[in-house]
Design a protein around this motif. Structure first.
Motif, PDB file in Angstrom:
ATOM      1  N   ALA A  97      -1.153   9.146   1.851  1.00 17.44           N
ATOM      2  CA  ALA A  97      -2.390   8.381   1.975  1.00 17.44           C
ATOM      3  C   ALA A  97      -3.240   8.976   3.094  1.00 17.44           C
ATOM      4  O   ALA A  97      -2.709   9.513   4.071  1.00 17.44           O
ATOM      5  CB  ALA A  97      -2.069   6.923   2.288  1.00 17.44           C
ATOM      6  N   ASP A  98      -4.540   8.875   2.946  1.00 21.49           N
ATOM      7  CA  ASP A  98      -5.444   9.437   3.957  1.00 21.49           C
ATOM      8  C   ASP A  98      -5.178   8.859   5.340  1.00 21.49           C
ATOM      9  O   ASP A  98      -5.306   9.552   6.354  1.00 21.49           O
ATOM     10  CB  ASP A  98      -6.899   9.181   3.564  1.00 21.49           C
ATOM     11  CG  ASP A  98      -7.340  10.014   2.370  1.00 21.49           C
ATOM     12  OD1 ASP A  98      -8.358   9.662   1.753  1.00 21.49           O
ATOM     13  OD2 ASP A  98      -6.657  11.023   2.061  1.00 21.49           O
ATOM     14  N   SER A  99      -4.790   7.597   5.383  1.00 16.04           N
ATOM     15  CA  SER A  99      -4.602   6.917   6.668  1.00 16.04           C
ATOM     16  C   SER A  99      -3.434   7.466   7.475  1.00 16.04           C
ATOM     17  O   SER A  99      -3.338   7.203   8.678  1.00 16.04           O
ATOM     18  CB  SER A  99      -4.399   5.412   6.441  1.00 16.04           C
ATOM     19  OG  SER A  99      -3.255   5.192   5.630  1.00 16.04           O
ATOM     20  N   VAL A 100      -2.549   8.208   6.841  1.00 17.27           N
ATOM     21  CA  VAL A 100      -1.373   8.710   7.564  1.00 17.27           C
ATOM     22  C   VAL A 100      -1.331  10.230   7.650  1.00 17.27           C
ATOM     23  O   VAL A 100      -0.431  10.780   8.285  1.00 17.27           O
ATOM     24  CB  VAL A 100      -0.060   8.190   6.935  1.00 17.27           C
ATOM     25  CG1 VAL A 100      -0.077   6.673   6.845  1.00 17.27           C
ATOM     26  CG2 VAL A 100       0.189   8.821   5.566  1.00 17.27           C
ATOM     27  N   LYS A 101      -2.274  10.899   7.033  1.00 11.68           N
ATOM     28  CA  LYS A 101      -2.283  12.363   7.100  1.00 11.68           C
ATOM     29  C   LYS A 101      -2.426  12.822   8.538  1.00 11.68           C
ATOM     30  O   LYS A 101      -3.214  12.286   9.303  1.00 11.68           O
ATOM     31  CB  LYS A 101      -3.427  12.918   6.246  1.00 11.68           C
ATOM     32  CG  LYS A 101      -3.157  12.863   4.757  1.00 11.68           C
ATOM     33  CD  LYS A 101      -4.309  13.423   3.954  1.00 11.68           C
ATOM     34  CE  LYS A 101      -4.010  13.362   2.465  1.00 11.68           C
ATOM     35  NZ  LYS A 101      -5.151  13.840   1.636  1.00 11.68           N
ATOM     36  N   GLU A 115       0.349   3.434  15.106  1.00 12.62           N
ATOM     37  CA  GLU A 115      -0.724   2.527  15.491  1.00 12.62           C
ATOM     38  C   GLU A 115      -0.338   1.107  15.088  1.00 12.62           C
ATOM     39  O   GLU A 115       0.463   0.933  14.154  1.00 12.62           O
ATOM     40  CB  GLU A 115      -2.013   2.944  14.773  1.00 12.62           C
ATOM     41  CG  GLU A 115      -2.428   4.372  15.032  1.00 12.62           C
ATOM     42  CD  GLU A 115      -3.540   4.835  14.079  1.00 12.62           C
ATOM     43  OE1 GLU A 115      -3.884   4.087  13.141  1.00 12.62           O
ATOM     44  OE2 GLU A 115      -4.057   5.958  14.306  1.00 12.62           O
ATOM     45  N   ASP A 158       0.816  -1.213   0.000  1.00 11.40           N
ATOM     46  CA  ASP A 158       0.000   0.000   0.000  1.00 11.40           C
ATOM     47  C   ASP A 158       0.845   1.256   0.000  1.00 11.40           C
ATOM     48  O   ASP A 158       1.893   1.327   0.651  1.00 11.40           O
ATOM     49  CB  ASP A 158      -0.906   0.035   1.244  1.00 11.40           C
ATOM     50  CG  ASP A 158      -1.992  -1.013   1.204  1.00 11.40           C
ATOM     51  OD1 ASP A 158      -2.424  -1.439   2.291  1.00 11.40           O
ATOM     52  OD2 ASP A 158      -2.419  -1.400   0.096  1.00 11.40           O
ATOM     53  N   GLU A 163      -1.831  -0.839  13.310  1.00 14.71           N
ATOM     54  CA  GLU A 163      -2.149  -1.013  11.886  1.00 14.71           C
ATOM     55  C   GLU A 163      -1.047  -0.497  10.967  1.00 14.71           C
ATOM     56  O   GLU A 163      -1.063  -0.763   9.764  1.00 14.71           O
ATOM     57  CB  GLU A 163      -3.462  -0.300  11.557  1.00 14.71           C
ATOM     58  CG  GLU A 163      -4.702  -0.918  12.204  1.00 14.71           C
ATOM     59  CD  GLU A 163      -4.808  -0.604  13.692  1.00 14.71           C
ATOM     60  OE1 GLU A 163      -5.517  -1.352  14.392  1.00 14.71           O
ATOM     61  OE2 GLU A 163      -4.175   0.376  14.148  1.00 14.71           O
ATOM     62  N   ASP A 164      -0.090   0.232  11.499  1.00 15.95           N
ATOM     63  CA  ASP A 164       1.037   0.728  10.707  1.00 15.95           C
ATOM     64  C   ASP A 164       2.144  -0.324  10.560  1.00 15.95           C
ATOM     65  O   ASP A 164       3.126  -0.100   9.856  1.00 15.95           O
ATOM     66  CB  ASP A 164       1.637   1.977  11.336  1.00 15.95           C
ATOM     67  CG  ASP A 164       0.668   3.146  11.358  1.00 15.95           C
ATOM     68  OD1 ASP A 164       0.608   3.843  12.401  1.00 15.95           O
ATOM     69  OD2 ASP A 164      -0.019   3.364  10.345  1.00 15.95           O
ATOM     70  N   ARG A 188      -0.176  12.417  10.718  1.00 14.98           N
ATOM     71  CA  ARG A 188       0.726  11.614  11.551  1.00 14.98           C
ATOM     72  C   ARG A 188       2.096  11.433  10.912  1.00 14.98           C
ATOM     73  O   ARG A 188       3.112  11.439  11.616  1.00 14.98           O
ATOM     74  CB  ARG A 188       0.114  10.232  11.815  1.00 14.98           C
ATOM     75  CG  ARG A 188      -1.220  10.270  12.515  1.00 14.98           C
ATOM     76  CD  ARG A 188      -1.676   8.872  12.930  1.00 14.98           C
ATOM     77  NE  ARG A 188      -1.848   7.982  11.801  1.00 14.98           N
ATOM     78  CZ  ARG A 188      -1.218   6.804  11.677  1.00 14.98           C
ATOM     79  NH1 ARG A 188      -0.384   6.395  12.612  1.00 14.98           N
ATOM     80  NH2 ARG A 188      -1.455   6.032  10.636  1.00 14.98           N
TER      81      ARG A 188
END
Length: 125
Positions: free
Chosen positions: A61-65, A87, A46, A89-90, A67
């Protein structure tokens, strides 16, 4: 040809931080976009983020914005991925890659020419 070397992975508790580096040899990043991808066990690779070396456009990616931060050091021909508030999930193997994608394709692994060997990031809960 570009050789990429990632470093900086490791084990960290949730909420902690890590900084990854991607250094180039054999050529410079000057004409490339440098991207970070990650791959969790059993999952696809990903897109995490990227930076266009010339111009400095940054993609995430939106999931890391909010952070993760991507930056570059021209003199060292190195790209950094600063990861905060990690997290579980990372968790995954993080790869850097270089290519010349158009903006709409930066998230696609297939557009990148060269890849590093990857560095493991493990976030414990």
């Amino acid at each position: 040809q570009v050789q990429l070397t990632e470093s900086g992975g490791g084990l960290v508790q949730a909420g902690g931080s890590l900084s990854l580096s991607c250094a180039a040899s054999g050529d410079t990043f000057r004409t490339y976009t440098v991207a970070w991808f990650r791959q969790a066990a059993g999952k696809e690779r990903d897109f995490v983020g990227g930076i266009r070396w010339s111009g400095g456009n940054i993609y995430r990616a939106d999931s890391v914005k909010g952070r993760f931060t991507i930056s570059k050091d021209n003199a060292r021909n190195t790209v950094y991925l600063q990861m905060n508030r990690l997290e579980p999930e990372d968790t995954g193997v993080y790869y850097c890659a270089v290519g010349r994608p158009i903006a709409s394709s930066v998230h696609q692994p297939g557009v990148y020419y060269y890849w590093g060997q990857g560095t493991q990031v493990t976030v414990s809960s």
